[in-house]
Enzyme design. Structure first.
Site, PDB file in Angstrom:
ATOM      1  CG  ASP A 197      -2.076   0.910   1.113  1.00 31.91           C
ATOM      2  OD1 ASP A 197      -2.319   1.421   0.003  1.00 31.91           O
ATOM      3  OD2 ASP A 197      -2.757   1.143   2.133  1.00 31.91           O
ATOM      4  CG  ASN A 218      -7.596  -2.220  -6.056  1.00 30.60           C
ATOM      5  OD1 ASN A 218      -6.664  -2.988  -5.840  1.00 30.60           O
ATOM      6  ND2 ASN A 218      -7.924  -1.265  -5.178  1.00 30.60           N
TER       7      ASN A 218
END
Ligand code: FPP
Length: 264
Positions: free
Chosen positions: A38, A86
């Site tokens: 991330d 996503n």
């Protein structure tokens, strides 16, 4: 991935001042390390770069972590590359990621061969754009006989979707008469997950400081140790990994039992 013929000793020579490699126990390296990569976007924004540049830098980090894990004799390295959620990112970013995945995979195949790394995918890759899917399927075939580390890439992955899929597959076995519902146990469920046959992660690393699991490997991380660092993924390197493993080695893993000192 760099074309090096390094060994553990040379790859991990010259550690930064805060790392004591004497304290590092090579016999207690997690069998399976999992990374929630991330912070690519924030890394880029903080440098005035595009998010795409962040993802490119993230790939460089992944390359280093793959090499580091091979040198550490890790059995499985898994990495969360693209979640089922996503898809809701701007189409342009999704397209770029899909393009980067395919490009990276092709570019890194020589290294995967040299390092004897076998790639598997966690997630539904049949739903990916054609070019990416074809490259992934080609790469799977190219590395399927490799006997070294397994690199499990979570792409179009969501843990809830994975569990629903497992329930569906189990129900189909029951309907076909090949499975008695009375016999369904934890092993049955595990055998129907994308991770079937892989050891559960012992260490989950999440970069960029978020304290979330984000629908990742919900079943498999039941007893994993978590290591969260504020470092953005593109800045996470071999030494970040060593810090994570040192923290892991300092943990008291009880698996629901007691530590020895409390037993007596
Ligand atoms: C999270 O950063 C990272 C990603 C969504 C993609 C990560 C993928 C790679 C590093 C490459 C994987 C390679 C292959 C071949 C599958 P973010 O965009 O969520 O960052 P932010 O939270 O700062 O916005």
């Amino acid at each position: 991935m760099n074309s090096d013929d390094s060994t553990f000793e040379t790859y991990f020579a010259n550690p930064p001042a805060d790392i004591d490699m004497e304290a590092f126990d090579r016999s207690r390296v997690p069998r399976h390390i999992s990374c929630i990569m991330d912070g690519n976007g924030r890394w880029a924004t903080s440098r005035g770069l595009s998010r795409g540049e962040g993802h490119k830098a993230g790939i460089v980090s992944l390359r280093e972590i793959i090499t580091a894990c091979v040198r550490l004799d890790v059995e499985v390295l898994s990495a969360y590359a693209f979640s089922t959620e996503n898809w809701s990112r701007p189409q342009q970013e999704v397209n770029l990621l899909m393009h980067l995945f395919a490009k990276t995979f092709i570019e890194e195949l020589p290294l995967l061969h040299r390092e004897n790394v076998k790639v598997v995918f966690l997630g539904d890759i049949s739903a990916l754009p054609e070019q990416t899917r074809e490259v992934f399927e080609y790469g799977l075939k190219q590395t399927e006989d490799h006997t070294g580390m397994t690199l499990a890439l979570a792409v179009n992955y969501g843990a809830r979707a994975e569990l629903a899929r497992a329930a569906r597959l189990i129900a189909e076995d029951v309907r076909a008469g090949t499975l008695d519902p009375e016999q369904i146990d934890e092993d049955t469920v595990a055998a129907h997950l994308y991770t079937a046959g892989l050891p559960d992660p012992e260490l989950v690393v999440r970069t960029s400081g978020e304290l979330r699991l984000s629908n990742y490997l919900l079943w498999q991380v039941a007893y994993a140790e978590f290591y969260i660092t504020d470092t953005y993924w593109p800045d996470f390197d071999r030494w970040g990994l060593i810090r994570a493993i040192l923290a892991f080695q300092g943990r008291d893993r009880r698996f629901g039992g007691l530590t020895q000192s409390k037993e007596s």
